[in-house]
Design a protein around this motif. Structure first.
Motif, PDB file in Angstrom:
ATOM      1  N   VAL A  32       0.920  -1.319   0.019  1.00 41.23           N
ATOM      2  CA  VAL A  32      -0.056  -0.054   0.065  1.00 41.23           C
ATOM      3  C   VAL A  32       0.683   1.044   0.033  1.00 41.23           C
ATOM      4  CG1 VAL A  32      -1.885   1.378   1.422  1.00 41.23           C
ATOM      5  CG2 VAL A  32      -1.794  -1.273   1.392  1.00 41.23           C
ATOM      6  N   GLU A  33       0.506   1.958  -0.962  1.00 42.87           N
ATOM      7  CA  GLU A  33       1.306   3.358  -0.729  1.00 42.87           C
ATOM      8  C   GLU A  33       0.601   4.177   0.166  1.00 42.87           C
ATOM      9  OE1 GLU A  33       2.839   7.158  -3.687  1.00 42.87           O
ATOM     10  OE2 GLU A  33       1.582   5.600  -4.470  1.00 42.87           O
ATOM     11  N   GLY A  69      -4.158   4.404   2.302  1.00 44.43           N
ATOM     12  CA  GLY A  69      -3.586   4.849   1.310  1.00 44.43           C
ATOM     13  C   GLY A  69      -4.242   3.972   0.111  1.00 44.43           C
ATOM     14  N   THR A  70      -3.370   3.730  -0.981  1.00 42.12           N
ATOM     15  CA  THR A  70      -3.806   3.226  -2.352  1.00 42.12           C
ATOM     16  C   THR A  70      -2.842   1.773  -2.413  1.00 42.12           C
ATOM     17  OG1 THR A  70      -4.279   5.138  -3.229  1.00 42.12           O
ATOM     18  CG2 THR A  70      -4.175   3.432  -4.672  1.00 42.12           C
ATOM     19  N   VAL A  71      -3.563   0.923  -2.756  1.00 43.22           N
ATOM     20  CA  VAL A  71      -2.896  -0.490  -3.323  1.00 43.22           C
ATOM     21  C   VAL A  71      -2.217  -0.262  -4.588  1.00 43.22           C
ATOM     22  CG1 VAL A  71      -3.165  -2.808  -3.824  1.00 43.22           C
ATOM     23  CG2 VAL A  71      -4.621  -1.844  -2.075  1.00 43.22           C
ATOM     24  N   VAL A  72      -0.913  -0.689  -4.639  1.00 43.62           N
ATOM     25  CA  VAL A  72       0.074  -0.661  -5.622  1.00 43.62           C
ATOM     26  C   VAL A  72       0.499  -1.732  -6.182  1.00 43.62           C
ATOM     27  CG1 VAL A  72       0.676   1.991  -5.229  1.00 43.62           C
ATOM     28  CG2 VAL A  72       1.909   0.121  -4.098  1.00 43.62           C
ATOM     29  N   LYS A  73       0.641  -2.813  -5.217  1.00 41.52           N
ATOM     30  CA  LYS A  73       0.983  -4.234  -5.800  1.00 41.52           C
ATOM     31  C   LYS A  73       0.327  -5.264  -5.108  1.00 41.52           C
ATOM     32  CE  LYS A  73       5.417  -6.345  -7.051  1.00 41.52           C
ATOM     33  NZ  LYS A  73       6.823  -6.312  -7.131  1.00 41.52           N
ATOM     34  N   GLY A  75      -0.159  -9.653  -4.182  1.00 46.11           N
ATOM     35  CA  GLY A  75       0.676 -10.794  -4.187  1.00 46.11           C
ATOM     36  C   GLY A  75      -0.192 -11.895  -5.181  1.00 46.11           C
ATOM     37  N   GLU A  76       0.462 -12.817  -5.640  1.00 40.95           N
ATOM     38  CA  GLU A  76      -0.302 -13.677  -6.604  1.00 40.95           C
ATOM     39  C   GLU A  76      -1.504 -14.440  -5.863  1.00 40.95           C
ATOM     40  OE1 GLU A  76       2.774 -17.655  -6.130  1.00 40.95           O
ATOM     41  OE2 GLU A  76       3.286 -16.064  -7.549  1.00 40.95           O
ATOM     42  N   ALA A  77      -1.744 -14.437  -4.823  1.00 45.14           N
ATOM     43  CA  ALA A  77      -2.782 -15.104  -4.364  1.00 45.14           C
ATOM     44  C   ALA A  77      -4.101 -14.226  -3.762  1.00 45.14           C
ATOM     45  CB  ALA A  77      -2.439 -15.904  -2.889  1.00 45.14           C
ATOM     46  N   VAL A  78      -3.533 -12.995  -3.929  1.00 46.33           N
ATOM     47  CA  VAL A  78      -4.793 -11.908  -3.480  1.00 46.33           C
ATOM     48  C   VAL A  78      -5.613 -11.772  -4.862  1.00 46.33           C
ATOM     49  CG1 VAL A  78      -5.157  -9.530  -3.064  1.00 46.33           C
ATOM     50  CG2 VAL A  78      -3.143 -10.632  -2.084  1.00 46.33           C
ATOM     51  N   THR A  79      -6.929 -12.008  -4.625  1.00 44.77           N
ATOM     52  CA  THR A  79      -8.152 -11.757  -5.616  1.00 44.77           C
ATOM     53  C   THR A  79      -9.117 -10.768  -5.050  1.00 44.77           C
ATOM     54  OG1 THR A  79      -9.296 -13.615  -4.285  1.00 44.77           O
ATOM     55  CG2 THR A  79      -7.826 -14.363  -6.035  1.00 44.77           C
ATOM     56  N   GLU A  80      -9.418 -10.453  -3.864  1.00 46.80           N
ATOM     57  CA  GLU A  80     -10.274  -9.343  -3.489  1.00 46.80           C
ATOM     58  C   GLU A  80     -10.021  -7.923  -3.642  1.00 46.80           C
ATOM     59  OE1 GLU A  80     -13.271 -10.568  -2.888  1.00 46.80           O
ATOM     60  OE2 GLU A  80     -12.534 -12.742  -3.678  1.00 46.80           O
ATOM     61  N   PHE A  81      -8.708  -7.551  -3.758  1.00 44.98           N
ATOM     62  CA  PHE A  81      -8.291  -6.327  -3.895  1.00 44.98           C
ATOM     63  C   PHE A  81      -7.429  -6.333  -5.093  1.00 44.98           C
ATOM     64  CE2 PHE A  81      -9.012  -6.995   0.614  1.00 44.98           C
ATOM     65  CZ  PHE A  81      -9.735  -5.840   0.947  1.00 44.98           C
ATOM     66  N   GLY A  82      -7.213  -5.203  -5.605  1.00 48.37           N
ATOM     67  CA  GLY A  82      -6.405  -5.012  -6.954  1.00 48.37           C
ATOM     68  C   GLY A  82      -5.750  -3.408  -6.926  1.00 48.37           C
ATOM     69  N   GLU A  83      -4.794  -3.287  -7.715  1.00 52.62           N
ATOM     70  CA  GLU A  83      -4.026  -1.902  -7.930  1.00 52.62           C
ATOM     71  C   GLU A  83      -4.806  -0.865  -8.025  1.00 52.62           C
ATOM     72  OE1 GLU A  83      -0.978  -2.437 -10.499  1.00 52.62           O
ATOM     73  OE2 GLU A  83      -0.107  -4.000 -10.011  1.00 52.62           O
ATOM     74  N   GLY A  84      -4.557   0.331  -7.169  1.00 53.20           N
ATOM     75  CA  GLY A  84      -5.781   1.255  -7.543  1.00 53.20           C
ATOM     76  C   GLY A  84      -6.723   1.390  -6.280  1.00 53.20           C
ATOM     77  N   ASP A  85      -7.007   0.303  -5.747  1.00 51.49           N
ATOM     78  CA  ASP A  85      -8.044   0.265  -4.527  1.00 51.49           C
ATOM     79  C   ASP A  85      -7.610   1.230  -3.435  1.00 51.49           C
ATOM     80  OD1 ASP A  85      -9.439  -1.322  -5.933  1.00 51.49           O
ATOM     81  OD2 ASP A  85      -9.065  -3.154  -4.722  1.00 51.49           O
ATOM     82  N   LEU A 127       3.560   0.397   2.878  1.00 47.99           N
ATOM     83  CA  LEU A 127       3.559  -0.645   3.741  1.00 47.99           C
ATOM     84  C   LEU A 127       3.209  -1.931   3.290  1.00 47.99           C
ATOM     85  CD1 LEU A 127       2.763  -1.349   6.841  1.00 47.99           C
ATOM     86  CD2 LEU A 127       0.412  -0.425   6.475  1.00 47.99           C
ATOM     87  N   LYS A 128       3.564  -2.910   3.600  1.00 44.41           N
ATOM     88  CA  LYS A 128       3.336  -4.483   3.325  1.00 44.41           C
ATOM     89  C   LYS A 128       2.471  -4.989   4.393  1.00 44.41           C
ATOM     90  CE  LYS A 128       6.010  -7.662   3.833  1.00 44.41           C
ATOM     91  NZ  LYS A 128       7.630  -8.811   3.792  1.00 44.41           N
ATOM     92  N   VAL A 129       1.153  -5.491   3.990  1.00 43.07           N
ATOM     93  CA  VAL A 129       0.316  -6.112   5.090  1.00 43.07           C
ATOM     94  C   VAL A 129      -0.484  -7.292   4.327  1.00 43.07           C
ATOM     95  CG1 VAL A 129      -0.024  -3.991   6.404  1.00 43.07           C
ATOM     96  CG2 VAL A 129      -1.355  -4.522   4.575  1.00 43.07           C
TER      97      VAL A 129
END
Length: 343
Positions: A32-33, A69-73, A75-85, A127-129
């Motif tokens: 997250v940025e 903030g805003t999601v910028v990246k 992980g490969e297993a993440v499906t419920e969130f995307g870049e720009g959220d 921040l990585k979470v």
């Protein structure tokens, strides 16, 4: 490797702004940025060097547990969130499998970690979470409001809910710092009448401007009588202490009506309860209220939306990360109320 600015609190009122490597999210994590991250009174325990949440060498972690903030990246297993959220972040990172995690109380997990205390927090550019800790925020909500919606407003929303605030309630709130101010907004949005108490005049004025129905200096010898008169003689149907002061606890217990519910939110090592007078004769319920369960966040957003709660009013000062030393010094000196790092 990409670098970022981050804030550390090594203790003894020292603040360090360091350049560190931007973390890389794992398969079930996100990056997250951070655009807004609040300072909380509990952060001062790190600032002084006596962390209220321990479990490691706190000064090795980036501080800050109220970021948005805003999601910028992802992980490969993440499906419920995307870049720009746009997201806020839940401060407790649990194992994800125990009873407490499965009921949304990550902070009760035996293996939990806390942003800014026992793992890297949000006073940084990134921040990585774990993705399960993200709280998706609605279109139109600012990052500033999103950050305040978590620990400050969310915690007091949960406390008000546990107290049972409704349109029939008369609620006393002791301690009108950022938490007490947020509690005033939450209780008013839920329909309650609010008695706000603090020895600092500027805080009382602020609470009045936020909608408190009765504002009192708890040191005034007539304060308890004013509460009884305002409540129709029975006393308060509920009380929330954000001060952590035993004198405030005594007053709340004394001013509570029979069968009232009292939430203790402010950090405190110990207090006194007159068991017969307070608990047995009046049948009071007294409990601690620390944070909110993650499944309450939709209701938190709903209350903010339907009652047009302006959370940005709670932020009295904003700072750049490079100004962290000034921000913490001013916050420690009570020259600010809710202080927020903005990018």
């Amino acid at each position: 490797m990409a670098k970022m600015t981050a804030v550390f609190l090594p203790g003894n009122k020292q603040v360090e702004v360091r350049t560190v490597v931007v973390p890389e999210p794992g398969p079930d994590e996100v990056l997250v940025e951070i655009h807004a991250s609040c300072i909380c009174r509990s952060d001062l325990s790190l600032y002084y060097g006596d962390a209220v949440i321990s479990g490691g060498d706190s000064n090795q972690f980036i501080c800050g547990h109220e970021p948005a903030g805003t999601v910028v990246k992802v992980g490969e297993a993440v499906t419920e969130f995307g870049e720009g959220d746009n997201v806020a972040v839940y401060l407790g990172v649990g194992c994800g499998a125990c009873q407490h995690c499965r009921t949304g109380h990550f902070y009760l997990c035996r293996k939990w970690k806390c942003l800014g205390f026992t793992m890297d927090g949000g006073n940084a550019e990134f921040l990585k979470v774990p993705a399960r800790n993200l709280l998706k925020t609605p279109k139109g909500m600012s990052h500033l409001a999103a950050a305040i919606s978590t620990d400050a407003f969310g915690t007091l929303f949960s406390a008000c809910r546990k107290v049972g605030v409704t349109g029939l309630s008369t609620v006393g709130i002791w301690g009108l710092g950022p938490m007490g101010a947020a509690g005033t907004l939450a209780a008013k949005a839920m329909g309650g009448r609010v008695v706000a108490l603090d020895p600092i005049e500027e805080r009382r004025t602020f609470a009045r401007n936020l909608g408190a129905d009765l504002v009192l200096d708890p040191r005034d010898r007539n304060a308890a009588e004013a509460i009884r008169e305002f409540s129709g003689g029975e006393g308060l149907t509920g009380a929330i202490d954000c001060s952590g002061q035993p004198a405030a606890h005594d007053m709340a217990l004394d001013c509570a009506a029979p069968m009232a519910r009292i939430a203790l939110v402010g950090e405190n090592a110990e207090t006194r309860i007159r068991t017969s007078d307070h608990m047995i004769r009046k049948q009071l319920t007294v409990f601690g209220s620390w944070y909110f369960s993650i499944d309450e966040y939709d209701d938190i957003l709903s209350l903010i939306r339907t009652h047009d709660v302006d959370l940005e009013r709670l932020a009295t000062h904003t700072f750049d990360l490079a100004e962290a030393e000034t921000a913490f010094r001013m916050f420690d000196n009570r020259e600010t109320e809710k202080a927020v790092f903005l990018r």
